[in-house]
Design a protein around this motif. Structure first.
Motif, PDB file in Angstrom:
ATOM      1  N   SER A 185       0.853  -1.179   0.000  1.00 55.42           N
ATOM      2  CA  SER A 185       0.000   0.000   0.000  1.00 55.42           C
ATOM      3  C   SER A 185       0.892   1.232   0.000  1.00 55.42           C
ATOM      4  N   PRO A 186       0.452   2.309  -0.649  1.00 58.50           N
ATOM      5  CA  PRO A 186       1.287   3.505  -0.711  1.00 58.50           C
ATOM      6  C   PRO A 186       1.420   4.181   0.652  1.00 58.50           C
ATOM      7  N   VAL A 187       2.565   4.798   0.867  1.00 59.05           N
ATOM      8  CA  VAL A 187       2.818   5.548   2.098  1.00 59.05           C
ATOM      9  C   VAL A 187       2.496   7.014   1.835  1.00 59.05           C
ATOM     10  N   LYS A 188       1.564   7.541   2.598  1.00 60.72           N
ATOM     11  CA  LYS A 188       1.152   8.938   2.435  1.00 60.72           C
ATOM     12  C   LYS A 188       1.417   9.707   3.717  1.00 60.72           C
ATOM     13  N   LEU A 189       1.787  10.959   3.534  1.00 66.02           N
ATOM     14  CA  LEU A 189       2.033  11.832   4.677  1.00 66.02           C
ATOM     15  C   LEU A 189       0.720  12.389   5.218  1.00 66.02           C
ATOM     16  N   TYR A 190       0.767  12.842   6.425  1.00 63.57           N
ATOM     17  CA  TYR A 190      -0.403  13.449   7.060  1.00 63.57           C
ATOM     18  C   TYR A 190      -0.768  14.720   6.305  1.00 63.57           C
ATOM     19  N   LYS A 191      -1.994  14.765   5.788  1.00 64.15           N
ATOM     20  CA  LYS A 191      -2.509  15.873   4.977  1.00 64.15           C
ATOM     21  C   LYS A 191      -1.660  16.118   3.723  1.00 64.15           C
ATOM     22  N   ASP A 192      -0.914  15.081   3.310  1.00 64.18           N
ATOM     23  CA  ASP A 192      -0.057  15.175   2.113  1.00 64.18           C
ATOM     24  C   ASP A 192       0.897  16.368   2.178  1.00 64.18           C
ATOM     25  N   ASP A 193       1.350  16.696   3.367  1.00 68.15           N
ATOM     26  CA  ASP A 193       2.232  17.848   3.544  1.00 68.15           C
ATOM     27  C   ASP A 193       3.188  17.527   4.689  1.00 68.15           C
ATOM     28  N   LEU A 212       8.458   4.882  16.117  1.00 68.52           N
ATOM     29  CA  LEU A 212       7.388   4.678  15.145  1.00 68.52           C
ATOM     30  C   LEU A 212       6.315   3.823  15.803  1.00 68.52           C
ATOM     31  N   VAL A 213       5.126   4.401  15.980  1.00 63.23           N
ATOM     32  CA  VAL A 213       4.034   3.732  16.692  1.00 63.23           C
ATOM     33  C   VAL A 213       2.913   3.447  15.692  1.00 63.23           C
ATOM     34  N   VAL A 214       2.418   2.210  15.704  1.00 62.31           N
ATOM     35  CA  VAL A 214       1.382   1.773  14.774  1.00 62.31           C
ATOM     36  C   VAL A 214       0.042   1.758  15.504  1.00 62.31           C
ATOM     37  N   TYR A 215      -0.995   2.282  14.800  1.00 61.81           N
ATOM     38  CA  TYR A 215      -2.365   2.324  15.346  1.00 61.81           C
ATOM     39  C   TYR A 215      -3.302   1.560  14.405  1.00 61.81           C
ATOM     40  N   PRO A 216      -4.393   0.992  14.951  1.00 60.10           N
ATOM     41  CA  PRO A 216      -4.764   0.875  16.377  1.00 60.10           C
ATOM     42  C   PRO A 216      -3.899  -0.155  17.095  1.00 60.10           C
ATOM     43  N   GLU A 266      -7.772   7.952  24.833  1.00 64.66           N
ATOM     44  CA  GLU A 266      -8.180   9.195  24.203  1.00 64.66           C
ATOM     45  C   GLU A 266      -7.239   9.586  23.058  1.00 64.66           C
ATOM     46  N   PHE A 267      -5.946   9.450  23.294  1.00 65.68           N
ATOM     47  CA  PHE A 267      -4.986   9.808  22.251  1.00 65.68           C
ATOM     48  C   PHE A 267      -5.093   8.843  21.063  1.00 65.68           C
ATOM     49  N   GLU A 268      -5.304   7.560  21.342  1.00 63.96           N
ATOM     50  CA  GLU A 268      -5.450   6.578  20.263  1.00 63.96           C
ATOM     51  C   GLU A 268      -6.689   6.865  19.424  1.00 63.96           C
ATOM     52  N   ASP A 269      -7.809   7.225  20.077  1.00 59.78           N
ATOM     53  CA  ASP A 269      -9.021   7.558  19.331  1.00 59.78           C
ATOM     54  C   ASP A 269      -8.802   8.777  18.448  1.00 59.78           C
ATOM     55  N   ALA A 270      -8.060   9.768  18.946  1.00 57.91           N
ATOM     56  CA  ALA A 270      -7.798  10.960  18.140  1.00 57.91           C
ATOM     57  C   ALA A 270      -6.947  10.629  16.923  1.00 57.91           C
ATOM     58  N   VAL A 271      -5.983   9.738  17.094  1.00 55.50           N
ATOM     59  CA  VAL A 271      -5.124   9.337  15.964  1.00 55.50           C
ATOM     60  C   VAL A 271      -5.935   8.575  14.925  1.00 55.50           C
ATOM     61  N   ILE A 272      -6.763   7.647  15.361  1.00 55.70           N
ATOM     62  CA  ILE A 272      -7.575   6.855  14.426  1.00 55.70           C
ATOM     63  C   ILE A 272      -8.588   7.739  13.716  1.00 55.70           C
ATOM     64  N   ALA A 273      -9.152   8.694  14.443  1.00 54.46           N
ATOM     65  CA  ALA A 273     -10.121   9.602  13.812  1.00 54.46           C
ATOM     66  C   ALA A 273      -9.479  10.457  12.733  1.00 54.46           C
ATOM     67  N   ALA A 274      -8.187  10.743  12.868  1.00 52.15           N
ATOM     68  CA  ALA A 274      -7.482  11.533  11.854  1.00 52.15           C
ATOM     69  C   ALA A 274      -7.034  10.679  10.675  1.00 52.15           C
ATOM     70  N   GLY A 275      -7.311   9.376  10.703  1.00 52.44           N
ATOM     71  CA  GLY A 275      -6.934   8.494   9.600  1.00 52.44           C
ATOM     72  C   GLY A 275      -5.460   8.157   9.571  1.00 52.44           C
ATOM     73  N   ILE A 276      -4.800   8.162  10.725  1.00 52.34           N
ATOM     74  CA  ILE A 276      -3.364   7.897  10.812  1.00 52.34           C
ATOM     75  C   ILE A 276      -3.155   6.442  11.218  1.00 52.34           C
ATOM     76  N   ASN A 277      -2.335   5.727  10.448  1.00 50.17           N
ATOM     77  CA  ASN A 277      -2.004   4.341  10.762  1.00 50.17           C
ATOM     78  C   ASN A 277      -0.701   4.213  11.552  1.00 50.17           C
ATOM     79  N   ALA A 278       0.226   5.158  11.338  1.00 58.85           N
ATOM     80  CA  ALA A 278       1.504   5.117  12.043  1.00 58.85           C
ATOM     81  C   ALA A 278       1.910   6.545  12.388  1.00 58.85           C
ATOM     82  N   LEU A 279       2.387   6.731  13.580  1.00 57.49           N
ATOM     83  CA  LEU A 279       2.739   8.059  14.071  1.00 57.49           C
ATOM     84  C   LEU A 279       4.200   8.056  14.500  1.00 57.49           C
ATOM     85  N   VAL A 280       4.940   9.062  14.040  1.00 57.66           N
ATOM     86  CA  VAL A 280       6.340   9.229  14.430  1.00 57.66           C
ATOM     87  C   VAL A 280       6.389  10.270  15.543  1.00 57.66           C
TER      88      VAL A 280
END
Length: 424
Positions: A40-48, A99-103, A68-82
């Motif tokens: 799957s392609p790797v995309k940046l947050y908001k493509d920026d 590098l943290v993977v969600y959920p 709460e923080f995990e729900d906010a990350v998932i709601a933003a459509g983020i699969n991995a957070l640096v």
């Protein structure tokens, strides 16, 4: 296991964990248990890349590992957070990045590196290089360098892509893929290459640096021609009938060059390493002409001779077959002697023509091979000529001191000599 190439299905059992062994046991018994790789392609947050994720004050106060923080990350459509932390000690900065993977809030990799505060870019590049295998799920590879001679290895500087290592690590970890490697050391020639580090977990990189030994040699054309001499990608000089030699700069490596005449015809030449010596005088039997056109002519003649041979064989086979039938008829009394003898003479004539065409074809085939071989560069050889009489004179400029109007008597001879000099 050094030097072996391992794939996903050929990992030694000693390097497998219990979960891998259990999957291997079930793979042969359960239908459809083969693992399928998906990409799957790797995309940046908001493509920026300048945009940073903000979970809000509530989630941030609850902590990075909170629901709460995990729900906010998932709601933003983020699969991995640096995420990471910077610590400054005087003129140095330490960066720890994870590098943290969600959920699930699962940390798949953590990197720590230190660099100067004035060079944040090198720190960012180093951290990105170490995290990329985790993001792309690619296998990291280990590079082990062996630099020779030891004198060069003491002060060698390694550059991989944009990262400079003044001290080469014993085991350098990079992501699998194509990397540009550059090695330099004072007093030695710099070497650079690009290589695809794939298919193995470990690569031994052995490099022998050559000493930086600049010099010049003279290259003379056996037949005086007017044109320009190029060597190793640079222009070496102009040659003509009066000065049929050019000065070529050398530096402990073979020379591959080209001579281009004034009418645009070109010929390549090659100087092997054993002849590359400072002050040497070499000669090349340069014959510039259109080699492509010459090879094409020889190819046409070769095809024409082959066609003539095939056509002649048709007549030879026909006459021989007819002669054989006439000969059998003569033995049985159905054909007279003159008729059979006539076909025999025709067979000899056609066979002679075929033999001649065959010899002609072999001759043209050899000429075609010789013409095709002319695309190879001409090899230089040692010349017995004096290079000093063949090179064009260099421009020598000398400035004489101004002569006084009334020179002393004892300097009159020097004054007359000075007037005859000036700028040369």
């Amino acid at each position: 296991d050094e030097g072996k190439v391992f794939d996903d299905n050929n990992v030694p059992d000693s390097e497998k964990d219990d979960a891998s062994r259990f999957r291997d046991m079930l793979r042969g018994f359960v239908s459809g248990s083969s693992e399928k790789q998906t990409s799957s392609p790797v995309k940046l947050y908001k493509d920026d890349f300048t945009q940073l994720f903000d979970a809000g004050d509530t989630a941030r106060k609850a902590g990075y590992d909170s629901r709460e923080f995990e729900d906010a990350v998932i709601a933003a459509g983020i699969n991995a957070l640096v995420r990471g932390r910077l610590t400054i000690y005087g003129g140095y900065v330490s960066a720890t990045v994870s590098l943290v993977v969600y959920p699930g809030v699962r940390t798949v990799g953590t990197v720590t590196d230190v660099n100067s505060v004035s060079d944040f870019r090198a720190l960012a590049v180093s951290i990105a290089r170490q995290l990329t295998p985790k993001i792309t799920n690619s296998m990291p590879v280990e590079l082990v360098f062996d630099i020779q001679p030891e004198e060069a290895a003491e002060n060698v500087v390694l550059t991989i892509d944009d990262v400079v290592y003044k001290v080469i690590p014993d085991h350098l970890i990079v992501q699998s893929g194509v990397h540009s490697v550059t090695l330099s050391s004072p007093g030695f020639k710099q070497v650079s290459t690009s290589y695809a580090f794939r298919g193995s977990r470990r690569f031994n990189v052995s490099v022998e640096l050559l000493r930086d030994n600049p010099g010049t040699l003279s290259l003379r054309l056996k037949k005086p021609l007017i044109g320009t001499v190029y060597a190793n990608g640079g222009r070496s000089g102009q040659v003509d009938e009066e000065y049929p030699a050019a000065k070529i700069e050398i530096n402990n490596q073979p020379i591959l060059g080209q001579f281009i005449s004034e009418d645009g015809a070109a010929v390549s030449f090659y100087v092997p390493l054993n002849l590359v010596q400072n002050g040497a005088t070499l000669m090349v039997n340069a014959k510039p002409f259109d080699r492509s056109r010459y090879i094409d002519i020889r190819r046409r003649w070769m095809y024409g001779s082959y066609s003539a041979l095939i056509i002649s064989l048709m007549g030879t086979f026909y006459t021989y077959g007819t002669f054989y039938s006439q000969y059998v008829g003569y033995l049985d009394g159905y054909v007279d002697y003159e008729n059979a003898a006539g076909w025999q003479r025709a067979t000899w004539i056609c066979a002679g023509v075929s033999i001649g065409c065959g010899v002609f074809f072999v001759y043209e085939l050899v000429r075609y091979f010789i013409a095709a071989d002319k695309v190879l560069p001409d090899r230089a050889y040692v010349s017995e000529y004096d290079a000093g009489t063949l090179l064009p004179p260099e421009l020598n400029v000398s400035v004489q001191p101004e002569t006084p109007e009334n020179p002393p008597a004892d300097e009159s001879e020097n004054t007359n000599e000075t007037k005859n000099n000036g700028v040369q």
